[in-house]
Design an enzyme around this catalytic site. Structure first.
Site: not given
Ligand SMILES: C[S@@+](CC[C@H](N)C(=O)[O-])C[C@H]1O[C@@H](n2cnc3c(N)ncnc32)[C@H](O)[C@@H]1O
Length: 368
Positions: A200, A309, A239, A256, A202
């Site tokens: 969370g 990232c 998803d 992200d 961003k």
């Molecule tokens: C890079 S992290 C996000 C960091 C977050 N945006 C932040 O700034 O704190 C990626 C996130 O994408 C989620 N994720 C992975 N595959 C996904 C999907 N198909 N749909 C939604 N979320 C997904 C993961 O659980 C993870 O929490």
């Protein structure tokens, strides 16, 4: 007898390697259970994180003087000693003597002899991957994609401890992530979806603009993190490849995406040994699905922001190539200022440019 930093570090190194424990989760837990003073805790962290990052380089330093394989605890004691001698430039009498003391008893003679030789013999590194201590594939991929010099500078800075940046609201978040959130340019009252939102970081910045933010994540367990970091935000476990929203209902969508994380290796010391060479291609397929689904959620004139990232083209340029071919109605928004550098239609932030995490970011606007 109370535990010493080196004894604790050796236990941690063994568990990271043998059990696949995550250094940044394991170590705080181990430290919590000891009565070590702050200075000793910091030293333990330096030993564990540093030796883990520099594992390959430390192995090279000691392997010059070994003729046979060693059991893991002995090898880790040698790495620990080599790290202190070479990378912390500690005096041999402290580094060697105290490391020998925590090594398994039957191997103490060997550890002492090898570390003394490490202390005495200057090193000639066989190649940059060994000197910088990364798997070959990470070095060759970055050399090919960002250029040799920039790759080495980036890899070198990711061997250092990260700077800690605290936002005005107290949330600790790297500047690069804050710049990604700013690049979304969310406006008060707009409908904004952040579909890979946990924990969370961003989403909280987006909400602070006064936009109406919906934060989603596929992992229900991580939804709780968004809730506790951003109380009051609309959250949904979903998803992002099949988002439960009507087409065209958002002004801005942020993806992200999950990625190989090669831009954040400074904060996860063991990650470089965990990510496999196939990860960027594999994740690239997922990322293409996520951005494709996101395009459908945008109103005409709405903006898609895709960020990762990491620094591999399989997760950056290739995702944009896919978008360019599949969605010609999506056009790039103005370029981002330095320290971002243009990369295809998007932008790249190299860790050594401003001492931040590394990122790739792409902003595209749907034709109005
Ligand atoms: C890079 S992290 C996000 C960091 C977050 N945006 C932040 O700034 O704190 C990626 C996130 O994408 C989620 N994720 C992975 N595959 C996904 C999907 N198909 N749909 C939604 N979320 C997904 C993961 O659980 C993870 O929490």
């Amino acid at each position: 007898m109370s535990v010493t930093p080196r004894a604790l570090a050796l236990d941690a190194l063994e568990r990271i390697e043998r059990d696949g424990a995550y250094a940044n989760l394991l170590l705080p837990e181990l430290l919590r259970r000891t009565g070590l003073a702050t200075r000793d805790r910091n030293f333990t962290t330096e030993l564990v994180y540093g030796t883990t990052r520099m594992r390959r380089a430390c192995d090279f330093l000691v392997d010059r003087f070994l003729t046979r394989d060693l059991e893991p605890r002995v090898r880790n004691a040698l790495r620990l000693g080599a790290y202190q001698l070479h990378f912390l430039a500690m005096k041999p009498h402290a580094a060697v003597g105290e490391t020998v003391e925590v090594a398994p008893k039957p191997a103490r003679g060997l550890v002492n002899a090898v570390l003394r030789r490490v202390a005495e013999h200057p090193v000639v590194w066989p190649d940059e991957a060994t000197r910088l201590s990364y798997p070959d594939w990470i070095v060759t991929t970055l050399e090919a994609e960002v250029g040799r010099e920039a790759a080495h500078a980036t890899l070198a800075i990711m061997n250092e401890a990260p700077t800690v940046t605290e936002r005005a609201d107290g949330y600790v978040q790297d500047l690069a992530s804050q710049w990604v959130a700013a690049a979304i340019e969310a406006q008060e009252g707009e409908a904004v979806a952040d579909l890979c939102a946990a924990p969370g970081g961003k989403a909280t910045l987006l909400a602070a603009t006064g936009a109406r933010v919906v934060a989603g994540d596929i992992r229900p367990g991580r939804i709780g993190l968004i809730r506790s970091n951003a109380p009051g935000l609309a959250v949904v476990a979903a998803d992002a490849a099949r988002p439960p929203f009507a087409p065209g209902c958002f002004d801005r969508v942020l993806i992200d995406a999950p990625c190989s994380g090669l831009g954040t290796l400074r904060r996860r010391p063991d990650a470089r040994w965990r990510v496999d060479a196939g990860a960027p291609e594999r994740l690239g397929l997922v990322q293409k699905q996520l951005v494709s689904a996101a395009v459908g959620l945008l109103r005409p004139g709405g903006t898609l922001v895709y960020s990762v990232c990491t620094l591999t083209d399989a997760e950056g340029l290739a995702v944009d190539d896919h978008l360019a071919r599949a969605y010609p109605e999506m056009k790039p928004v103005e370029a981002l200022p330095a320290p971002w550098e243009a990369h295809g239609r998007g932008a790249r932030l190299l860790p050594h440019a401003a001492g931040t995490d590394g990122m790739y970011l792409l902003r595209l606007r749907r034709r109005a």
